[in-house]
Write a protein that holds these residues in place. Structure first.
Motif, PDB file in Angstrom:
ATOM      1  N   LEU A 106       0.833  -1.207   0.000  1.00 12.62           N
ATOM      2  CA  LEU A 106       0.000   0.000   0.000  1.00 12.62           C
ATOM      3  C   LEU A 106       0.865   1.253   0.000  1.00 12.62           C
ATOM      4  N   ARG A 143      -1.995 -21.433   2.037  1.00 14.80           N
ATOM      5  CA  ARG A 143      -2.939 -21.511   3.150  1.00 14.80           C
ATOM      6  C   ARG A 143      -4.323 -20.973   2.852  1.00 14.80           C
TER       7      ARG A 143
ATOM      8  N   PRO B  62      -5.124   1.417   6.319  1.00 16.99           N
ATOM      9  CA  PRO B  62      -4.568   0.355   5.468  1.00 16.99           C
ATOM     10  C   PRO B  62      -5.453  -0.889   5.374  1.00 16.99           C
ATOM     11  N   GLU B  65      -8.624  -0.265   3.348  1.00 15.07           N
ATOM     12  CA  GLU B  65      -8.388  -0.178   1.910  1.00 15.07           C
ATOM     13  C   GLU B  65      -8.252  -1.553   1.292  1.00 15.07           C
ATOM     14  N   ILE B  66      -7.436  -2.391   1.934  1.00 17.89           N
ATOM     15  CA  ILE B  66      -7.245  -3.742   1.397  1.00 17.89           C
ATOM     16  C   ILE B  66      -8.570  -4.502   1.390  1.00 17.89           C
ATOM     17  N   MET B  70     -10.509  -6.108  -1.962  1.00 17.74           N
ATOM     18  CA  MET B  70     -10.807  -7.534  -2.122  1.00 17.74           C
ATOM     19  C   MET B  70     -12.308  -7.804  -2.168  1.00 17.74           C
ATOM     20  N   ASP B 187     -10.477  -8.811  10.128  1.00 19.55           N
ATOM     21  CA  ASP B 187      -9.415  -8.754  11.139  1.00 19.55           C
ATOM     22  C   ASP B 187      -8.848 -10.155  11.380  1.00 19.55           C
ATOM     23  N   HIS B 189      -9.012 -12.680   9.445  1.00 19.15           N
ATOM     24  CA  HIS B 189      -8.337 -13.150   8.231  1.00 19.15           C
ATOM     25  C   HIS B 189      -6.909 -12.610   8.165  1.00 19.15           C
ATOM     26  N   LEU B 190      -6.757 -11.309   8.490  1.00 20.29           N
ATOM     27  CA  LEU B 190      -5.416 -10.723   8.411  1.00 20.29           C
ATOM     28  C   LEU B 190      -4.476 -11.327   9.453  1.00 20.29           C
ATOM     29  N   ASP B 191      -5.070 -11.790  10.561  1.00 14.09           N
ATOM     30  CA  ASP B 191      -4.232 -12.429  11.571  1.00 14.09           C
ATOM     31  C   ASP B 191      -3.881 -13.857  11.198  1.00 14.09           C
ATOM     32  N   ASP B 192      -4.792 -14.494  10.454  1.00 14.82           N
ATOM     33  CA  ASP B 192      -4.573 -15.877  10.016  1.00 14.82           C
ATOM     34  C   ASP B 192      -5.318 -16.073   8.710  1.00 14.82           C
ATOM     35  N   ILE B 193      -4.594 -16.069   7.601  1.00 13.96           N
ATOM     36  CA  ILE B 193      -5.286 -16.016   6.311  1.00 13.96           C
ATOM     37  C   ILE B 193      -6.097 -17.268   6.003  1.00 13.96           C
ATOM     38  N   LYS B 194      -5.917 -18.293   6.824  1.00 14.98           N
ATOM     39  CA  LYS B 194      -6.743 -19.479   6.608  1.00 14.98           C
ATOM     40  C   LYS B 194      -8.197 -19.185   6.925  1.00 14.98           C
ATOM     41  N   ASP B 196     -11.676 -17.525   6.690  1.00 14.63           N
ATOM     42  CA  ASP B 196     -12.369 -17.027   5.519  1.00 14.63           C
ATOM     43  C   ASP B 196     -13.427 -15.982   5.869  1.00 14.63           C
ATOM     44  N   TRP B 197     -13.201 -14.738   5.452  1.00 17.15           N
ATOM     45  CA  TRP B 197     -14.134 -13.656   5.778  1.00 17.15           C
ATOM     46  C   TRP B 197     -15.454 -13.761   5.023  1.00 17.15           C
TER      47      TRP B 197
END
Lengths: 160, 204
Positions: A106, A143, B62, B65-66, B70, B187, B189-194, B196-197
């Motif tokens: 970013l 993952r 940040p 925005e991300i 997505m 949140d 998801h960003l801590d653990d991308i496994k 699923d949001w």
């Protein structure tokens, strides 16, 4: 307590008074920073995080949140500093912190947007962004494969 | 003159957001509403789905925005866009629409002028298990001609309805079974991308 009662300005006053004496209470600094953020007083929140970083320079969370606050404040200088702090977060966390990696992407994209047309002396390492992007893609592939497509297009939209 | 719009929220979108707020009772939370204008009736905005966003640092750009990039990418391919923003305040008795919520609402309005903000109504939520109220436990805020966010009144004008009338009954059930524990937000998801949001298994 004042915060729980909804008296935000009193809470700020008390926290500031308290911190003058108990400067090392990091929970209090974080509490104060949170209140400032909820009021969008980003400069003041940044100051709180600067204090935290002085006393606890190896806590990655403080580097990360400080970077986030700087990015939110905006402006070329803040963005460049934010990028440094995202980088230090990655350093401190062994390279896999998703938020910091995304933060790098970013920042690089925002800096590029702001420096368009300016002198090339600010030509930063595009390698940092591509490195961050590569790590992210690898992580997602391993993952969270079903989200890889979304990540890739998000990164693409950030690469100007 | 602002058009009088009817916002029709689907049961799943509605329940997901309320459960998310219940999961994080001690902090503010927010979420995004996805949908579209009803193709046969442009005074109706259909809210088909929702994505719970954050339960910490809601005011920082940040991650927002991300998340928006997505979310738009994913739902765009399904013909849905961002049509609103949901916010739940940290404190039970805080029924005010804060700055952060207004700013995000303004941002969404740039892309979808009829966007609305939905604020969790804690008092109504608390009263839920006791009554047979079918109206949503949220307050609807609309932007008026001078771009100020105003509460949509019961005296007419824009309003919010839940598409499925039994939604509150289903919600009460979920609350008793503590279903909120299964809700994943951005949140998480960003801590653990496994994580699923999209919460694909939540209502199965």
């Amino acid at each position: 307590m004042a915060k729980a009662q909804g008296n935000i300005s009193v809470a700020i006053e008390w926290l500031n008074k308290y911190l003058e004496i108990f400067m090392a209470d990091h929970d209090a600094w974080r509490e104060l920073a949170d209140i400032y953020l909820s009021l969008q007083m980003y400069k003041q929140a940044a100051f709180c995080y600067e204090e935290l970083l002085l006393s606890h320079p190896t806590v990655p969370l403080y580097h990360l949140t400080y970077a986030d606050v700087l990015y939110t404040l905006g402006g070329l200088e803040n963005l460049q500093t934010a990028k440094k702090y995202y980088a230090s977060t990655i350093d401190l966390t062994g390279g896999k912190n998703t938020r910091a990696l995304l933060g790098i992407c970013l920042c690089t994209s925002a800096i590029a947007r702001l420096s368009k047309g300016r002198s090339k002396e600010d030509k930063e390492s595009p390698e940092l962004q591509s490195l961050a992007a590569k790590v992210l893609e690898k992580e997602y592939k391993q993952r969270a494969a079903d989200k890889l497509g979304l990540l890739t297009s998000a990164l693409r939209s950030l690469k100007i | 003159m602002v058009a009088e719009l009817k916002y029709e929220i689907s049961q799943n979108a509605y329940i997901k957001l309320v459960l998310h707020a219940l999961k994080h009772k001690t902090t503010a939370v927010n979420g995004i509403l996805l949908g579209r204008v009803n193709p046969q009736n442009d005074s109706v905005v259909e809210i088909a789905d929702s994505v719970p966003l954050f339960h910490s640092n809601l005011a920082l750009l940040p991650s927002v925005e991300i998340a928006l990039i997505m979310i738009e990418e994913h739902y765009g391919s399904k013909g849905l866009g961002i049509v609103g923003y949901f916010h739940a305040n940290e404190r039970f008795d805080d029924a005010e629409l804060g700055i952060v919520a207004k700013n995000i609402g303004d941002h969404i309005c740039r892309y979808f002028p009829q966007a609305a903000i939905f604020l969790l109504d804690n008092k109504k939520l608390e009263a839920l298990p006791m009554g047979k109220d079918q109206s949503p436990v949220m307050q609807l805020y609309i932007r008026d001609a001078s771009k100020n966010w105003k509460l949509a009144g019961p005296d007419g004008g824009s309003r919010l309805v839940i598409k499925e009338p039994a939604a509150n009954a289903v919600l009460s059930d979920y609350i008793s079974s503590e279903k909120w524990q299964d809700v994943v937000d951005f949140d998480d998801h960003l801590d653990d991308i496994k994580k699923d949001w999209l919460n694909p298994e939540l209502f199965k």
